[in-house]
Design an enzyme around this catalytic site. Structure first.
Site, PDB file in Angstrom:
ATOM      1  N   THR A   7       0.837  -1.202   0.000  1.00 42.68           N
ATOM      2  CA  THR A   7       0.000   0.000   0.000  1.00 42.68           C
ATOM      3  C   THR A   7       0.869   1.247   0.000  1.00 42.68           C
ATOM      4  O   THR A   7       2.007   1.217   0.464  1.00 42.68           O
ATOM      5  CB  THR A   7      -0.936   0.032   1.227  1.00 42.68           C
ATOM      6  OG1 THR A   7      -1.826   1.144   1.116  1.00 42.68           O
ATOM      7  CG2 THR A   7      -0.161   0.170   2.522  1.00 42.68           C
ATOM      8  N   ASN A   8       0.294   2.331  -0.529  1.00 43.35           N
ATOM      9  CA  ASN A   8       0.918   3.646  -0.441  1.00 43.35           C
ATOM     10  C   ASN A   8       0.169   4.537   0.538  1.00 43.35           C
ATOM     11  O   ASN A   8       0.449   5.727   0.634  1.00 43.35           O
ATOM     12  CB  ASN A   8       0.934   4.320  -1.822  1.00 43.35           C
ATOM     13  CG  ASN A   8       1.955   3.681  -2.752  1.00 43.35           C
ATOM     14  OD1 ASN A   8       3.116   3.535  -2.397  1.00 43.35           O
ATOM     15  ND2 ASN A   8       1.536   3.296  -3.940  1.00 43.35           N
ATOM     16  N   LYS A  12      -3.187   3.542   6.562  1.00 43.85           N
ATOM     17  CA  LYS A  12      -3.376   2.097   6.689  1.00 43.85           C
ATOM     18  C   LYS A  12      -2.134   1.442   7.297  1.00 43.85           C
ATOM     19  O   LYS A  12      -2.236   0.540   8.125  1.00 43.85           O
ATOM     20  CB  LYS A  12      -3.688   1.476   5.324  1.00 43.85           C
ATOM     21  CG  LYS A  12      -5.079   1.823   4.803  1.00 43.85           C
ATOM     22  CD  LYS A  12      -5.377   1.112   3.491  1.00 43.85           C
ATOM     23  CE  LYS A  12      -6.791   1.418   3.010  1.00 43.85           C
ATOM     24  NZ  LYS A  12      -7.141   0.723   1.768  1.00 43.85           N
ATOM     25  N   ASP A  68      -7.987  -4.622   0.504  1.00 43.22           N
ATOM     26  CA  ASP A  68      -8.891  -3.683  -0.141  1.00 43.22           C
ATOM     27  C   ASP A  68     -10.128  -3.600   0.740  1.00 43.22           C
ATOM     28  O   ASP A  68     -10.605  -4.617   1.255  1.00 43.22           O
ATOM     29  CB  ASP A  68      -9.262  -4.119  -1.563  1.00 43.22           C
ATOM     30  CG  ASP A  68      -9.750  -2.943  -2.404  1.00 43.22           C
ATOM     31  OD1 ASP A  68      -9.394  -1.782  -2.091  1.00 43.22           O
ATOM     32  OD2 ASP A  68     -10.487  -3.170  -3.372  1.00 43.22           O
ATOM     33  N   PHE A 148      -9.324   8.434   8.787  1.00 46.27           N
ATOM     34  CA  PHE A 148      -9.225   8.773   7.368  1.00 46.27           C
ATOM     35  C   PHE A 148     -10.415   8.185   6.635  1.00 46.27           C
ATOM     36  O   PHE A 148     -11.242   7.484   7.224  1.00 46.27           O
ATOM     37  CB  PHE A 148      -7.901   8.247   6.781  1.00 46.27           C
ATOM     38  CG  PHE A 148      -7.735   6.759   6.872  1.00 46.27           C
ATOM     39  CD1 PHE A 148      -8.012   5.941   5.785  1.00 46.27           C
ATOM     40  CD2 PHE A 148      -7.295   6.149   8.048  1.00 46.27           C
ATOM     41  CE1 PHE A 148      -7.858   4.560   5.861  1.00 46.27           C
ATOM     42  CE2 PHE A 148      -7.125   4.771   8.141  1.00 46.27           C
ATOM     43  CZ  PHE A 148      -7.416   3.972   7.033  1.00 46.27           C
ATOM     44  N   GLY A 149     -10.519   8.455   5.359  1.00 50.39           N
ATOM     45  CA  GLY A 149     -11.606   7.901   4.564  1.00 50.39           C
ATOM     46  C   GLY A 149     -12.961   8.366   5.075  1.00 50.39           C
ATOM     47  O   GLY A 149     -13.189   9.546   5.328  1.00 50.39           O
TER      48      GLY A 149
END
Length: 194
Positions: A7-8, A12, A68, A148-149
């Protein structure tokens, strides 16, 4: 034990590192010196997770995992789902995604939703999958500044706070990602150490 986390997303990485015990060392793509964006072209979380872990395994031939995550909203027939990160279009933007979600739910009393995480682990060249789900509700407006998100608009069942009002430890009491990682950890406990 060493694992590359495909992941970038620094948020996360931070969340996962808080979950894993110290004997499992997680390296992000950036820490591994891998500067690529891995596409998520598929129609399922499982296929996208697999795409990411397989891409990194093919590059490094090292044990690795990816995940994901999608937010599934009942009243929106499963949206944003697999498109959660880019719900409002490219480039990915949390604020715009939340705005679109709240707009699409305006006037709707059914706020039921859940997060679903699928982890793809490639260990000794074999692929394994783990799943975590967190049920909850979408709020009428954003509350909180952590996380986040979609965290500012999601209240998990069993709490009165949004994820964005919780620190990482509090969030992990409910988290879909934590549930999937717990399964991965159980698997890791049973694999022979090399």
């Amino acid at each position: 034990m060493q694992l590359i986390f495909a992941t970038n997303n620094p948020n996360k990485v931070k969340e996962i590192k808080k979950i894993l015990p110290s004997h499992i060392e997680v390296t992000s793509l950036r820490e591994a010196g891998i500067e690529i964006e891995i596409p998520e072209p598929h129609d399922s979380l499982k296929e996208n997770a697999s795409e990411k872990s397989r891409t990194i395994f093919n590059l490094t031939h090292q044990n690795c995992f990816s995940e994901d995550t999608g937010l599934i909203v009942d009243a929106l027939h499963g949206e944003p789902g697999v498109k959660s990160a880019r719900y409002a279009g490219e480039p990915a933007n949390d604020e715009k995604n939340i705005e679109k979600l709240l707009h699409n739910l305006k006037g709707n009393d059914n706020r039921n939703a859940y997060f679903k995480t699928i982890i793809s682990l490639i260990w000794d060249e074999k692929e394994y999958w783990f799943e975590g789900i967190c049920k909850g509700k979408i709020t009428q407006e954003k509350t909180g500044y952590l996380g986040f998100g979609y965290d500012p608009v999601f209240i998990p069942d069993g709490s009165s706070l949004t994820f964005a009002q919780m620190n990482t430890e509090e969030k992990n009491l409910f988290s879909h990602r934590k549930k999937a990682m717990a399964q991965l950890l159980k698997f890791m406990e049973d694999v022979p150490v090399k």
